[in-house]
Scaffold this motif. Structure first.
Motif, PDB file in Angstrom:
ATOM      1  N   ILE A  23      39.744 -27.055 -23.460  1.00  8.23           N
ATOM      2  CA  ILE A  23      39.516 -26.893 -24.894  1.00  8.23           C
ATOM      3  C   ILE A  23      39.131 -28.224 -25.547  1.00  8.23           C
ATOM      4  O   ILE A  23      38.151 -28.313 -26.289  1.00  8.23           O
ATOM      5  CB  ILE A  23      40.764 -26.313 -25.585  1.00  8.23           C
ATOM      6  CG1 ILE A  23      41.075 -24.915 -25.029  1.00  8.23           C
ATOM      7  CG2 ILE A  23      40.570 -26.262 -27.100  1.00  8.23           C
ATOM      8  CD1 ILE A  23      42.359 -24.329 -25.572  1.00  8.23           C
ATOM      9  N   LEU A  24      39.880 -29.282 -25.252  1.00  9.38           N
ATOM     10  CA  LEU A  24      39.696 -30.564 -25.941  1.00  9.38           C
ATOM     11  C   LEU A  24      38.861 -31.562 -25.159  1.00  9.38           C
ATOM     12  O   LEU A  24      38.589 -32.662 -25.652  1.00  9.38           O
ATOM     13  CB  LEU A  24      41.068 -31.178 -26.258  1.00  9.38           C
ATOM     14  CG  LEU A  24      41.968 -30.368 -27.193  1.00  9.38           C
ATOM     15  CD1 LEU A  24      43.325 -31.036 -27.346  1.00  9.38           C
ATOM     16  CD2 LEU A  24      41.307 -30.181 -28.554  1.00  9.38           C
ATOM     17  N   GLY A  25      38.443 -31.192 -23.957  1.00  7.43           N
ATOM     18  CA  GLY A  25      37.659 -32.124 -23.154  1.00  7.43           C
ATOM     19  C   GLY A  25      38.470 -33.355 -22.792  1.00  7.43           C
ATOM     20  O   GLY A  25      39.572 -33.243 -22.246  1.00  7.43           O
ATOM     21  N   ARG A  52      33.186 -34.968 -23.347  1.00 12.66           N
ATOM     22  CA  ARG A  52      33.394 -34.211 -24.577  1.00 12.66           C
ATOM     23  C   ARG A  52      34.704 -34.603 -25.234  1.00 12.66           C
ATOM     24  O   ARG A  52      35.736 -34.747 -24.574  1.00 12.66           O
ATOM     25  CB  ARG A  52      33.387 -32.706 -24.274  1.00 12.66           C
ATOM     26  CG  ARG A  52      33.431 -31.809 -25.496  1.00 12.66           C
ATOM     27  CD  ARG A  52      33.095 -30.367 -25.125  1.00 12.66           C
ATOM     28  NE  ARG A  52      33.945 -29.858 -24.063  1.00 12.66           N
ATOM     29  CZ  ARG A  52      35.172 -29.337 -24.251  1.00 12.66           C
ATOM     30  NH1 ARG A  52      35.663 -29.272 -25.475  1.00 12.66           N
ATOM     31  NH2 ARG A  52      35.872 -28.878 -23.219  1.00 12.66           N
ATOM     32  N   ALA A  54      36.816 -32.917 -27.917  1.00 12.01           N
ATOM     33  CA  ALA A  54      36.939 -31.656 -28.656  1.00 12.01           C
ATOM     34  C   ALA A  54      35.560 -30.991 -28.733  1.00 12.01           C
ATOM     35  O   ALA A  54      34.972 -30.677 -27.695  1.00 12.01           O
ATOM     36  CB  ALA A  54      37.562 -31.885 -30.028  1.00 12.01           C
ATOM     37  N   THR A  55      35.000 -30.841 -29.915  1.00 13.81           N
ATOM     38  CA  THR A  55      33.698 -30.172 -30.046  1.00 13.81           C
ATOM     39  C   THR A  55      32.518 -31.142 -29.992  1.00 13.81           C
ATOM     40  O   THR A  55      31.370 -30.713 -30.017  1.00 13.81           O
ATOM     41  CB  THR A  55      33.630 -29.422 -31.390  1.00 13.81           C
ATOM     42  OG1 THR A  55      33.809 -30.362 -32.465  1.00 13.81           O
ATOM     43  CG2 THR A  55      34.720 -28.357 -31.472  1.00 13.81           C
ATOM     44  N   GLU A  56      32.807 -32.426 -29.903  1.00 14.80           N
ATOM     45  CA  GLU A  56      31.751 -33.444 -29.951  1.00 14.80           C
ATOM     46  C   GLU A  56      31.333 -33.865 -28.551  1.00 14.80           C
ATOM     47  O   GLU A  56      32.155 -34.301 -27.740  1.00 14.80           O
ATOM     48  CB  GLU A  56      32.247 -34.673 -30.708  1.00 14.80           C
ATOM     49  CG  GLU A  56      31.207 -35.753 -30.937  1.00 14.80           C
ATOM     50  CD  GLU A  56      30.383 -35.510 -32.188  1.00 14.80           C
ATOM     51  OE1 GLU A  56      29.218 -35.086 -32.037  1.00 14.80           O
ATOM     52  OE2 GLU A  56      30.884 -35.751 -33.300  1.00 14.80           O
ATOM     53  N   SER A  57      30.037 -33.717 -28.253  1.00 14.49           N
ATOM     54  CA  SER A  57      29.498 -34.179 -26.981  1.00 14.49           C
ATOM     55  C   SER A  57      29.096 -35.647 -27.125  1.00 14.49           C
ATOM     56  O   SER A  57      28.419 -36.017 -28.090  1.00 14.49           O
ATOM     57  CB  SER A  57      28.279 -33.347 -26.573  1.00 14.49           C
ATOM     58  OG  SER A  57      27.736 -33.831 -25.367  1.00 14.49           O
ATOM     59  N   GLY A 195      41.629 -35.692 -34.011  1.00 11.46           N
ATOM     60  CA  GLY A 195      40.686 -34.580 -33.994  1.00 11.46           C
ATOM     61  C   GLY A 195      40.714 -33.742 -35.257  1.00 11.46           C
ATOM     62  O   GLY A 195      40.002 -32.741 -35.363  1.00 11.46           O
ATOM     63  N   SER A 353      23.122 -36.256 -31.386  1.00 10.66           N
ATOM     64  CA  SER A 353      24.119 -36.557 -30.359  1.00 10.66           C
ATOM     65  C   SER A 353      24.863 -37.844 -30.706  1.00 10.66           C
ATOM     66  O   SER A 353      24.308 -38.775 -31.290  1.00 10.66           O
ATOM     67  CB  SER A 353      23.445 -36.738 -28.995  1.00 10.66           C
ATOM     68  OG  SER A 353      22.865 -35.544 -28.544  1.00 10.66           O
TER      69      SER A 353
END
Length: 456
Positions: A23-25, A52, A54-57, A195, A353
């Motif tokens: 989920i959180l990478g 990653r 969380a949602t940020e790559s 986060g 990105s």
């Protein structure tokens, strides 16, 4: 010798590090121990790696060629519209030089630049000498004592930046500023790794961060207020900011002025203090380097605190400062947002990105640093510097956003370190000192050393 640059097919994405959480990478790994996380990436990848948060790559650029691309070659395609700088700006620094971006940043940079010209820096050296002489007298009264170098160096560098840039002696405010800055540093870091979006402001640490930020702003407000009503030019940064006029003959907005003063006050002493603290730690563990540095200082300076010209002759001191910033870079990371689709070393980078650069990683890249874990100031001899990629070492960033105070900081660090080593030895009190990666890189729980005055 530098490794041969490798490129990859534009269809091939950068290798991906999965992280410990579906989920959180890698967010929990980064929050728990960012130094260990960075080391794992360096051991497994050598140019660019994706992970990653969380949602940020995120793309981490490791190879100096990738660093150069982002900071210099294609810098116009990378801005500071990232969570880190937005939170630092909204919670503490406003739109100062560190967090500002675009045309507004460029205007402020050009306005502040004269305060960091070679002529001005030369003039500042006399203030640095005087402050260092006063500091040496204090240490003479503490001979044989155990002192926390983090506290000692922060007090000295704060006094120097206050007098040189703002004409204000902050010697009596150093404890208050030090505590507030430590709180802000820790709370900001915890907030960044939480986060949780910035608009959520009801967490307990938010209140502690706000209190610390208000304390620091109050100090800055007092500095500015004291100067008001004095129309003469004090030949410092504050005078430049207060006398500046735009095309409509309007002075700088009061909030913007506070942001600039606060940014340069904090960044101007915190990073140099950390570099000096780590340098004294490394010298305490390497008595032979300590004695070599002391011998050079006595020969070149003849028992006097060095001035601007003498700092150029102190090769050993300069090398120690540089090698310290390689191993323990005070500013250990840089974040940028990609504006348009790009390619770094053959890997595609999509617009929007997040791109991450870390001095802590690249400064220990084994392709550019032989046995990178060792403290070896000789790495910074002229010949070795020429043999390396320019961006294998970037403690002050690079490109158009190179730190405005880089020359100021180097001169200050060399003056202080050489003066201390000329008169004192430092002895270690701990076998191991852990890094604490906050906004800046500090020694965890301070750094106590014993000082011993040298015989004349």
């Amino acid at each position: 010798m530098p490794a041969v640059q490798t490129t990859h097919s534009s269809a091939q994405k950068a290798p991906f590090y999965k992280g410990s959480s579906w989920i959180l990478g890698s967010l929990l790994e980064m929050e728990k121990d960012p130094a260990a996380f960075m080391e794992r990436l360096l051991q497994s990848y050598d140019d660019v790696v994706r992970f990653r948060l969380a949602t940020e790559s995120v793309h981490l650029c490791i190879h100096p060629e990738a660093i150069s691309h982002v900071l210099h070659d294609n810098h116009m395609n990378y801005d500071k519209q990232v969570f880190d700088y937005k939170m630092m700006g909204s919670r503490l620094l406003g739109k100062g030089l560190l967090t500002n971006d675009g045309p507004s940043w460029l205007k402020q940079r050009r306005l502040s630049q004269p305060a960091f010209s070679h002529k001005r820096i030369n003039a500042y050296s006399s203030i640095m000498q005087r402050c260092t002489e006063d500091f040496l007298k204090e240490w003479q009264q503490k001979d044989g004592q155990e002192l926390d170098m983090s506290v000692e160096m922060a007090a000295l560098t704060l006094r120097i930046v206050g007098l040189t840039l703002f004409g204000k002696d902050l010697i009596h405010e150093s404890a208050e500023i030090g505590h507030a800055l430590s709180d802000a540093n820790q709370m900001l870091t915890r907030r960044l790794f939480s986060g949780i979006p910035d608009f959520v402001r009801f967490m307990p640490l938010d209140f502690k961060l706000k209190k610390a930020a208000n304390q620091l702003r109050n100090v800055v407000d007092e500095i500015i207020e004291e100067r008001k009503g004095h129309e003469e030019d004090y030949d410092d940064l504050l005078s430049i900011l207060m006398m500046a006029r735009d095309e409509n003959d309007r002075g700088m907005d009061p909030v913007q002025m506070r942001d600039e003063v606060l940014t340069l006050l904090l960044a101007g002493h915190e990073t140099t203090a950390n570099a000096l603290t780590w340098a004294l730690h490394l010298l305490s563990l390497h008595p032979e380097e300590q004695e070599h540095l002391s011998s050079e200082c006595r020969t070149v300076c003849q028992g006097q605190v060095p001035d601007f010209q003498k700092t150029k002759e102190l090769e050993a001191a300069n090398r120690v400062v540089q090698e310290t910033m390689r191993l323990y870079p005070p500013a250990w990371s840089i974040a940028r947002r990609c504006k348009k689709d790009d390619e770094i070393m053959g890997y595609p980078i999509k617009s929007n990105s997040l791109v991450f650069l870390s001095q802590l990683v690249t400064h220990r890249h084994p392709d550019f640093w032989e046995r990178p874990e060792l403290f070896r100031p000789a790495r910074f001899s002229a010949d070795e510097i020429k043999s390396r990629h320019q961006y294998a070492f970037f403690p002050f960033g690079g490109g158009p956003r190179l730190c405005i105070g880089a020359d100021f900081a180097m001169m200050e660090a060399v003056i202080i370190l050489s003066s201390l080593m000329m008169e004192f030895r430092v002895e270690p009190l701990r076998e191991k000192v852990d890094m604490e990666l906050l906004i800046t890189l500090r020694p965890k729980d301070g750094l106590p050393l014993r000082i011993q005055r040298r015989s004349v």
